[in-house]
Design an enzyme around this catalytic site. Structure first.
Site, PDB file in Angstrom:
ATOM      1  N   PHE A 149      -4.301   8.207  31.375  1.00  0.00           N
ATOM      2  CA  PHE A 149      -4.144   8.180  29.909  1.00  0.00           C
ATOM      3  C   PHE A 149      -4.060   6.774  29.329  1.00  0.00           C
ATOM      4  O   PHE A 149      -4.255   6.590  28.133  1.00  0.00           O
ATOM      5  CB  PHE A 149      -2.883   8.973  29.492  1.00  0.00           C
ATOM      6  CG  PHE A 149      -1.596   8.199  29.660  1.00  0.00           C
ATOM      7  CD1 PHE A 149      -1.204   7.263  28.721  1.00  0.00           C
ATOM      8  CD2 PHE A 149      -0.782   8.385  30.774  1.00  0.00           C
ATOM      9  CE1 PHE A 149      -0.027   6.532  28.872  1.00  0.00           C
ATOM     10  CE2 PHE A 149       0.388   7.658  30.935  1.00  0.00           C
ATOM     11  CZ  PHE A 149       0.758   6.731  29.982  1.00  0.00           C
ATOM     12  N   LYS A 173     -13.973  12.972  34.503  1.00  0.00           N
ATOM     13  CA  LYS A 173     -12.872  13.839  34.078  1.00  0.00           C
ATOM     14  C   LYS A 173     -11.807  12.938  33.456  1.00  0.00           C
ATOM     15  O   LYS A 173     -11.045  12.285  34.149  1.00  0.00           O
ATOM     16  CB  LYS A 173     -12.314  14.570  35.308  1.00  0.00           C
ATOM     17  CG  LYS A 173     -11.618  15.885  35.023  1.00  0.00           C
ATOM     18  CD  LYS A 173     -10.427  15.806  34.110  1.00  0.00           C
ATOM     19  CE  LYS A 173      -9.163  15.351  34.799  1.00  0.00           C
ATOM     20  NZ  LYS A 173      -8.027  15.229  33.874  1.00  0.00           N
ATOM     21  N   GLU A 176      -6.352  14.548  30.219  1.00  0.00           N
ATOM     22  CA  GLU A 176      -6.277  15.587  29.184  1.00  0.00           C
ATOM     23  C   GLU A 176      -5.427  15.134  27.991  1.00  0.00           C
ATOM     24  O   GLU A 176      -5.473  15.743  26.926  1.00  0.00           O
ATOM     25  CB  GLU A 176      -5.741  16.903  29.770  1.00  0.00           C
ATOM     26  CG  GLU A 176      -4.310  16.880  30.304  1.00  0.00           C
ATOM     27  CD  GLU A 176      -4.201  16.343  31.748  1.00  0.00           C
ATOM     28  OE1 GLU A 176      -5.049  15.536  32.167  1.00  0.00           O
ATOM     29  OE2 GLU A 176      -3.227  16.734  32.431  1.00  0.00           O
ATOM     30  N   SER A 226      -1.450   7.939  38.792  1.00  0.00           N
ATOM     31  CA  SER A 226      -0.179   7.706  39.477  1.00  0.00           C
ATOM     32  C   SER A 226      -0.374   7.771  40.998  1.00  0.00           C
ATOM     33  O   SER A 226      -1.313   8.410  41.489  1.00  0.00           O
ATOM     34  CB  SER A 226       0.832   8.770  39.053  1.00  0.00           C
ATOM     35  OG  SER A 226       0.341  10.050  39.430  1.00  0.00           O
ATOM     36  N   CYS A 281      -0.816  -0.784  34.379  1.00  0.00           N
ATOM     37  CA  CYS A 281      -0.511  -0.913  35.806  1.00  0.00           C
ATOM     38  C   CYS A 281      -0.362  -2.377  36.190  1.00  0.00           C
ATOM     39  O   CYS A 281       0.015  -2.685  37.314  1.00  0.00           O
ATOM     40  CB  CYS A 281      -1.590  -0.247  36.639  1.00  0.00           C
ATOM     41  SG  CYS A 281      -3.185  -1.023  36.402  1.00  0.00           S
ATOM     42  N   GLU A 375       8.333   3.108  39.350  1.00  0.00           N
ATOM     43  CA  GLU A 375       7.507   2.723  38.207  1.00  0.00           C
ATOM     44  C   GLU A 375       8.122   3.308  36.944  1.00  0.00           C
ATOM     45  O   GLU A 375       8.238   4.527  36.818  1.00  0.00           O
ATOM     46  CB  GLU A 375       6.075   3.248  38.396  1.00  0.00           C
ATOM     47  CG  GLU A 375       5.155   2.817  37.281  1.00  0.00           C
ATOM     48  CD  GLU A 375       3.707   3.229  37.506  1.00  0.00           C
ATOM     49  OE1 GLU A 375       3.467   4.353  37.981  1.00  0.00           O
ATOM     50  OE2 GLU A 375       2.822   2.416  37.187  1.00  0.00           O
TER      51      GLU A 375
HETATM   52  P1  NAD Z   1      -1.636  10.874  36.410  1.00  0.00           P
HETATM   53  O1  NAD Z   1      -1.671  10.628  37.872  1.00  0.00           O
HETATM   54  O2  NAD Z   1      -0.625  11.804  35.872  1.00  0.00           O
HETATM   55  O3  NAD Z   1      -3.055  11.459  35.934  1.00  0.00           O
HETATM   56  C1  NAD Z   1      -4.272  10.848  36.311  1.00  0.00           C
HETATM   57  C2  NAD Z   1      -5.352  11.916  36.381  1.00  0.00           C
HETATM   58  O4  NAD Z   1      -4.981  12.889  37.364  1.00  0.00           O
HETATM   59  C3  NAD Z   1      -5.534  12.662  35.075  1.00  0.00           C
HETATM   60  O5  NAD Z   1      -6.909  12.810  34.828  1.00  0.00           O
HETATM   61  C4  NAD Z   1      -4.823  13.997  35.309  1.00  0.00           C
HETATM   62  O6  NAD Z   1      -5.431  15.055  34.630  1.00  0.00           O
HETATM   63  C5  NAD Z   1      -4.953  14.195  36.801  1.00  0.00           C
HETATM   64  N1  NAD Z   1      -3.802  14.909  37.388  1.00  0.00           N
HETATM   65  C6  NAD Z   1      -2.505  14.874  36.970  1.00  0.00           C
HETATM   66  N2  NAD Z   1      -1.724  15.607  37.807  1.00  0.00           N
HETATM   67  C7  NAD Z   1      -2.547  16.125  38.741  1.00  0.00           C
HETATM   68  C8  NAD Z   1      -2.339  16.950  39.895  1.00  0.00           C
HETATM   69  N3  NAD Z   1      -1.136  17.412  40.217  1.00  0.00           N
HETATM   70  N4  NAD Z   1      -3.402  17.272  40.660  1.00  0.00           N
HETATM   71  C9  NAD Z   1      -4.621  16.821  40.360  1.00  0.00           C
HETATM   72  N5  NAD Z   1      -4.888  16.021  39.274  1.00  0.00           N
HETATM   73  C10 NAD Z   1      -3.857  15.684  38.481  1.00  0.00           C
HETATM   74  O7  NAD Z   1      -1.567   9.435  35.712  1.00  0.00           O
HETATM   75  P2  NAD Z   1      -1.375   9.119  34.157  1.00  0.00           P
HETATM   76  O8  NAD Z   1       0.015   9.471  33.761  1.00  0.00           O
HETATM   77  O9  NAD Z   1      -2.506   9.662  33.365  1.00  0.00           O
HETATM   78  O10 NAD Z   1      -1.551   7.518  34.164  1.00  0.00           O
HETATM   79  C11 NAD Z   1      -0.510   6.624  34.423  1.00  0.00           C
HETATM   80  C12 NAD Z   1      -0.505   6.192  35.860  1.00  0.00           C
HETATM   81  O11 NAD Z   1      -1.758   5.606  36.190  1.00  0.00           O
HETATM   82  C13 NAD Z   1       0.544   5.114  36.164  1.00  0.00           C
HETATM   83  O12 NAD Z   1       1.135   5.404  37.391  1.00  0.00           O
HETATM   84  C14 NAD Z   1      -0.288   3.836  36.237  1.00  0.00           C
HETATM   85  O13 NAD Z   1       0.281   2.806  37.016  1.00  0.00           O
HETATM   86  C15 NAD Z   1      -1.538   4.356  36.846  1.00  0.00           C
HETATM   87  N6  NAD Z   1      -2.663   3.450  36.621  1.00  0.00           N
HETATM   88  C16 NAD Z   1      -3.049   2.702  37.673  1.00  0.00           C
HETATM   89  C17 NAD Z   1      -4.081   1.797  37.520  1.00  0.00           C
HETATM   90  C18 NAD Z   1      -4.506   0.928  38.664  1.00  0.00           C
HETATM   91  O14 NAD Z   1      -5.466   0.203  38.501  1.00  0.00           O
HETATM   92  N7  NAD Z   1      -3.850   0.963  39.807  1.00  0.00           N
HETATM   93  C19 NAD Z   1      -4.725   1.674  36.269  1.00  0.00           C
HETATM   94  C20 NAD Z   1      -4.302   2.487  35.219  1.00  0.00           C
HETATM   95  C21 NAD Z   1      -3.252   3.382  35.411  1.00  0.00           C
END
Ligand code: NAD
Length: 484
Positions: A149, A173, A176, A226, A281, A375
């Site tokens: 997001f 994808k 959401e 994450s 991040c 985090e």
């Molecule tokens: P998230 O892991 O909740 O979601 C990421 C994606 O995974 C979304 O598209 C979501 O729909 C999907 N998802 C969520 N739960 C799922 C599950 N149980 N099974 C399968 N798919 C699932 O992450 P977020 O809250 O959208 O983003 C924030 C996180 O992203 C933070 O931890 C941040 O550090 C990380 N991030 C990392 C980088 C990097 O370069 N390392 C860059 C941007 C964000």
């Protein structure tokens, strides 16, 4: 502002939503701005079918032809910069200037893709007299990209231009929580002349991600989000014999020495911890001060007090995120840490429904506290104190994460020492957000990234392609030895 319903984009068309949908809220005021389909296997199958039908035609063009689309896409990103920034602002809650910078970064990423023909030519060598070996890159086929997001425009563009310019067809994808920006990117790619089926968008949450990891026709999966979900996706995609690079969360440590330039260090650290409301991040999350650094801590607090929610600090993504962040602050306070600047319980006049957390600086945090290890993903800086630089490095090294680390000092020797010892993929010297710009690649270490190679820049070329090695002999009289 209501931005219309978000739709799946398959074979060059937006579909009428048939699946169940979920409301999308703007974190600026908590109001509904859109809704998004929660798709599953059936929608993915249709997207894969469209990508499969497009792949032959697309991969049979030259890379020089393919990047022409991305020259036009780059121009369209620039032309529509204000509108794209507005969409990011509304759906993610970051300030409009931060959102515009995100679009600028997407432009830079696209420029890198336009330069691929200059970077990827293969090699050729006469290995025996009259016998030549040559290498060339081939696309993988259908690939998928799953995004988070926090950068609704930029993170999709980490993967779209490179993967597609290299000849693949993509299924994206988006998160959401922020699906609207990608809807608009799909329109711009079409306007730029991308053939139908080369780029497809399927929306949804867990079910569609699992379907992507399982689909037998998808060859590679990139994931950003994450660490918890990165692990799930990496394990599931690779157990289905796909290529996967999965970027996870972060806990970035900034090591501050007493000789650091006070003004520059304080303003860099305050900007790093609060930019995009700390939802980066690459955000400064844990500062480790070595020795006598009160003068720098005081200056950081002064800078932090200039950061005003709604004026130069955006909202966090949701009510749950606000509660989680404030929970970490309260827990640290209860465990004896000192709250120097407190961002809890703030509201913004006129946007009372918005999810704002003010800048927060907490001193005397202990390395074993949750706020020091986990985090937080909000505008919160936890300060730990050590006597020596080696103790500070030991704290940084003990983190499960390893996205970024930085050192602030005037000493070249000590900076070099931290550059060597930090257990992080991206290191900064006197820089609070050490994001490598193109052509350097983006990716962390440890639990901040699973898989080989990075997600952008030169190393992403290996991820999105496979190498073909061809040996030729056209000279019937060529001398041949036992090796060729
Ligand atoms: P998230 O892991 O909740 O979601 C990421 C994606 O995974 C979304 O598209 C979501 O729909 C999907 N998802 C969520 N739960 C799922 C599950 N149980 N099974 C399968 N798919 C699932 O992450 P977020 O809250 O959208 O983003 C924030 C996180 O992203 C933070 O931890 C941040 O550090 C990380 N991030 C990392 C980088 C990097 O370069 N390392 C860059 C941007 C964000």
């Amino acid at each position: 502002m209501k931005s219309g319903n978000t739709k799946n984009f398959i074979n060059g068309e937006f579909e009428v939503n048939q699946e169940k949908t979920m409301d999308v809220f703007s974190p600026l005021d908590g109001k509904i701005i859109s809704n998004v389909p929660l798709s599953g296997y059936e929608a993915l199958d249709r997207a894969v079918e469209a990508a499969e039908a497009a792949f032959d035609g697309w991969s049979n063009t030259t890379i020089k032809e393919r990047v022409q689309i991305f020259y036009r896409y780059r121009t369209l990103l620039e032309k529509n910069r204000d509108e794209l920034a507005e969409l990011v602002h509304i759906e993610n809650g970051k300030m409009i200037g931060e959102a515009a910078a995100e679009v600028d970064k997407s432009i830079e990423l696209t420029e890198f893709a336009c330069s691929l023909p200059q970077i990827i030519p293969g090699e050729i060598m006469e290995v025996s007299k009259g016998v030549e070996c040559r290498t060339e890159r081939a696309p993988l086929g259908i690939v998928a990209s799953i995004t988070p997001f926090n950068f609704p425009n930029m993170v999709p563009n980490w993967t779209i231009p490179n993967a597609i310019a290299l000849g693949n067809c993509m299924i994206l994808k988006p998160s959401e929580h922020v699906p609207v920006s990608v809807n608009r990117l799909a329109e711009l790619l079409k306007e730029a002349g991308l053939p139908d089926g080369v780029f497809n968008v399927v929306n949804g949450a867990q079910e569609i991600v699992e379907a992507i990891c399982d689909h037998p026709k998808i060859k590679a999966v990139s994931f950003v989000g994450s660490t918890k979900v990165a692990k799930i996706v990496y394990k599931r995609a690779t157990s289905n014999l796909k290529r996967c690079v999965a970027l996870g969360g972060a806990k970035n440590h900034l090591l501050v020495l007493p000789d650091a330039n006070v003004k520059m260090t304080a303003s860099d650290i305050a900007a790093s911890m609060s930019g995009c409301a700390g939802q980066r991040c690459m955000a400064a999350s844990a500062m480790v001060g070595v020795g006598e650094i009160d003068h720098i801590v005081n200056q950081i607090c002064e800078e932090a007090r200039k950061i005003i929610p709604g004026e130069n600090l955006g909202s966090v993504i949701s009510k749950e995120a606000k509660e989680r962040i404030e929970g970490y602050i309260t827990e640290a306070e209860n465990q004896g840490a000192q709250i120097l600047v407190d961002g809890r319980n703030v509201t913004v006049k006129g946007s009372e429904g918005g999810y704002y957390v003010g800048p927060t600086v907490i001193d005397y945090v202990k390395p074993e506290m949750a706020i020091a290890k986990e985090e937080v993903f909000g505008p919160v800086l936890s300060i730990m104190r050590t006597e020596t630089l080696d103790e500070a490095i030991a704290i940084e090294n003990s983190s499960n994460y390893g996205n970024a680390a930085a050192v602030f000092t005037q000493s070249g020797g000590l900076a070099r020492y931290v550059m060597e010892k930090a257990s992080a993929g991206m290191v900064g010297v006197n820089i609070g957000v050490p994001v490598p710009r193109e052509p350097f690649s983006f990716g962390g270490w440890n639990e901040s990234k699973f898989g080989v190679g990075d997600i952008t820049g030169k190393t992403s070329i290996d991820f999105w392609t496979q190498m073909k090695k061809t040996t030729t002999k056209w000279n019937a009289g060529a001398r041949v030895n036992w090796m060729s």
